[in-house]
Design a protein around this motif. Structure first.
Motif: not given
Length: 278
Positions: A214, A222, A229, A233
């Motif tokens: 990820s 996402p 994630t 992010g």
């Protein structure tokens, strides 16, 4: 019968603490979503990048979402990835390992396949497989199953090679017991020790691998709040809001280390040499 086994398993405090932490993580991830109607993906721009406080114990992310709430909900997905990967890799790896270790003709071709797969670093093989399969939760789990199956296969093959030559297997053959029954009744039960240890280790490896995939942008989509994630992010805002990476990172580290410690405890419990030493 169970009490003495558990007493020996948790004789080391670090193993007991690891088991308690894992029990807490699994319980919270399982129960809390049923008790709370809060949405982990609810956006509140007016509260973006808030530092940890009583209202938000782990702060908020770049979209104003509660980080702690997302960690709790993300635990379901991260644990699911670890469980499915461990179960799939153990099933396939055990099958390959037993076939290679018990049947001499299958040993060379299966092990050459295993060697070819293990010649690639885990993360690179995972990236290649996800790129081929496509980015989705189930494809990531399938890719990780393929990545970690060779590890189990080699361990199971080594144990099967030893068991195949033992006297109780020869006695079963002399009594006319068929090969399927020998494998099921005599070989597999004696493989439980290395298999259980591999389950805990691969569980931890899968959680770490998902976070790595990820982070590189080839893992779970996402919109699914896994711990990996969440870190990927929030990477852009790490200098302004370190808690958006620190908190899910701690969740990954503590869970992975606890699984490793529990695996060490299971290995020590099931290792006959260590039993004699004690």
């Amino acid at each position: 019968m169970a009490a003495p086994v558990l007493r020996r398993l948790f004789a080391r405090r670090v193993v007991l603490m690891a088991a308690l932490l894992l029990t807490f993580v699994v319980s919270v991830a399982t129960v809390y979503p049923w008790l709370s109607a809060a949405d982990p993906n609810e956006i509140n721009v007016s509260e973006r990048l808030f530092a940890p406080s009583w209202a938000h114990p782990a702060g908020t992310d770049e979209l104003g979402r509660d980080v702690l709430l997302r960690i709790v909900y993300g635990a379901r997905y991260s644990l699911l990835i670890g469980f499915v990967t461990a179960a799939g890799a153990v099933l396939l790896g055990t099958l390959m390992g037993v076939m290679a270790g018990f049947f001499r003709r299958l040993d060379a071709p299966l092990m050459r396949l295993v060697d070819a797969m293990m010649s690639f670093p885990d993360i690179l093989l995972g990236i290649a497989l996800v790129s081929i399969l496509g980015v989705s939760l189930w494809n990531v789990m399938l890719a990780l199953v393929i990545v970690y199956t060779p590890r189990v296969a080699r361990v199971v093959r080594a144990a099967t090679l030893v068991l195949r030559e033992l006297l109780f297997v020869d006695a079963a053959r002399a009594l006319g017991v068929g090969t399927p029954r020998i494998l099921w009744s005599h070989i597999l039960p004696n493989l439980m020790s290395p298999i259980l240890v591999q389950v805990t280790f691969i569980f931890a490896y899968a959680i770490l691998a998902e976070a790595g995939l990820s982070f590189l942008g080839v893992g779970v989509p996402p919109d699914i709040p896994t711990w990996g994630t969440m870190i990927a992010g929030s990477l852009e805002y790490s200098d302004k809001a370190f808690w958006t990476i620190l908190c899910p990172g701690l969740a990954i580290i503590l869970t992975a280390v606890s699984l490793q410690m529990l695996g060490d405890g299971v290995r020590d419990l099931l290792d006959p040499k260590l039993k004699k030493a004690v």
